[in-house]
Design a protein around this motif. Structure first.
Motif, short mmCIF file in Angstrom:
data_model
loop_
_atom_site.label_atom_id
_atom_site.label_comp_id
_atom_site.label_asym_id
_atom_site.label_seq_id
_atom_site.Cartn_x
_atom_site.Cartn_y
_atom_site.Cartn_z
N ILE A 74 -94.27 18.37 26.44
CA ILE A 74 -95.53 18.24 25.78
C ILE A 74 -95.80 18.40 24.29
CG2 ILE A 74 -98.01 17.41 24.92
CD1 ILE A 74 -98.67 16.74 28.06
N PHE A 75 -95.84 19.88 24.34
CA PHE A 75 -95.20 21.13 23.39
C PHE A 75 -93.73 20.61 22.86
CE2 PHE A 75 -98.64 23.79 24.66
CZ PHE A 75 -99.14 23.24 23.38
N SER A 76 -93.17 20.03 23.88
CA SER A 76 -91.57 19.55 22.97
C SER A 76 -91.35 18.50 22.21
CB SER A 76 -90.40 19.89 24.94
OG SER A 76 -90.71 18.66 24.66
N MET A 77 -92.42 17.78 22.14
CA MET A 77 -92.50 16.42 21.51
C MET A 77 -93.01 16.19 20.62
SD MET A 77 -91.59 14.12 24.07
CE MET A 77 -92.13 12.61 22.86
N TYR A 78 -92.89 17.57 19.91
CA TYR A 78 -93.48 17.83 18.51
C TYR A 78 -92.57 17.55 17.71
CZ TYR A 78 -95.51 20.67 14.75
OH TYR A 78 -96.05 20.92 13.25
N GLU A 79 -91.29 18.51 18.07
CA GLU A 79 -89.87 18.07 17.39
C GLU A 79 -89.13 17.56 18.28
OE1 GLU A 79 -88.08 16.60 14.64
OE2 GLU A 79 -90.27 17.45 14.34
N PRO A 80 -88.90 16.62 19.03
CA PRO A 80 -87.88 16.51 20.29
C PRO A 80 -86.67 16.42 20.11
CG PRO A 80 -88.94 14.26 19.67
CD PRO A 80 -89.73 15.52 18.57
N TYR A 81 -85.52 16.62 20.76
CA TYR A 81 -84.42 16.71 20.97
C TYR A 81 -83.89 16.00 22.02
CZ TYR A 81 -84.08 19.66 16.82
OH TYR A 81 -84.43 20.60 15.66
N MET A 82 -82.37 15.32 21.84
CA MET A 82 -81.94 14.19 23.02
C MET A 82 -82.08 15.31 24.46
SD MET A 82 -79.54 11.95 23.78
CE MET A 82 -78.00 12.53 23.70
N ALA A 83 -81.33 16.41 24.45
CA ALA A 83 -80.91 17.16 25.56
C ALA A 83 -82.58 17.97 25.26
CB ALA A 83 -80.44 18.43 24.61
#
Length: 246
Positions: free
Chosen positions: A87-96
């Protein structure tokens, strides 16, 4: 104490899945609006969900061995970490990062549900399993309301999610998920399995009982073998078709 354990676990699941389910619901909209940024495409959300449930299905086979080694409480705590990270990675998501965290989340999900089942079973003496399972599910199903109510008031009629709104949403959801993980830390370790617990699933009750030889009780591989043997039983065979359609 038993009711408190089920309520604490249920509240933890409610918070974790309020965050995760809400994040999943809006994933497609978020990635559609981010198309072309950090390698994100409009199909990234579909790939992410496919990875999550593929890894969850595989993890279910070896999760009993992990729960046996870590104990159900710490397996629950550690398996919730990928939910927080995703969820926190979706703050600034990268495809990898989306794909890696999806794989970790799916793996953690299989372990989490196995650990939760053991906690409920071990803390439900006598005829209290149905009641305690009901307490857990009443809390868990509330997760369908909490996140959606938040989005309703925050986004209103908006059909797009800009960067600022995405940051706020995933910070709030990440905080909820973290609170759920801390609820798992408050759980008391379940009491050890008793002879009576093993006898409840005998022929007298009409349920399948998987009997583990005494010399294999300490084997980490044994839970996986038990799971495979259980999946080949005729009782599980009757459930496969309803599971496929559900």
């Amino acid at each position: 104490a038993v009711v408190s354990t089920q309520s604490t676990g249920g509240i933890g699941f409610m918070l974790v899945f309020s965050a995760f389910l809400t994040a999943s619901f809006i994933e497609g909209i978020v990635f559609k609006d981010m198309k072309g940024v950090h390698g994100i495409t409009k199909k990234t959300a579909f790939y992410s969900l496919a990875i999550i449930y593929a890894f969850l299905g595989v993890a279910n086979w070896f999760s009993p061995a992990i729960v046996k080694r870590l104990g159900s409480k710490w397996a629950l705590v550690l398996s919730s970490l990928p939910y927080v990270g995703f969820i926190f990675s979706m703050y600034e998501p990268y495809m990898a990062s989306v794909f890696v965290m999806s794989a970790l989340l799916g793996t953690g999900g299989g372990i989490m549900w196995t650990a939760n089942g053991e906690i409920i079973a071990r803390n439900s003496p006598g005829e209290s399993k149905a009641k305690n399972t009901g307490i857990f599910w009443s809390w868990f199903n509330t997760s369908m309301l909490v996140g959606n109510i938040f989005l309703f008031f925050y986004l209103g009629d908006s059909e797009a999610i800009n960067a600022k709104e995405r940051h706020v949403i995933y910070l709030v959801l990440g905080t909820l998920c973290t609170l759920g993980m801390f609820c798992f830390l408050l759980l008391q370790p379940p009491p050890p399995a008793t002879k009576e617990d093993g006898e409840e699933g005998g022929e007298e009750g009409g349920n399948l009982q998987v009997v583990t030889p005494p010399e294999a009780q300490e084997s980490i591989i044994q839970p996986i073998k038990d799971a495979m043997r259980f999946c080949c039983s005729w009782q599980m065979g009757l459930l496969y078709m309803p599971f496929i359609f559900s």
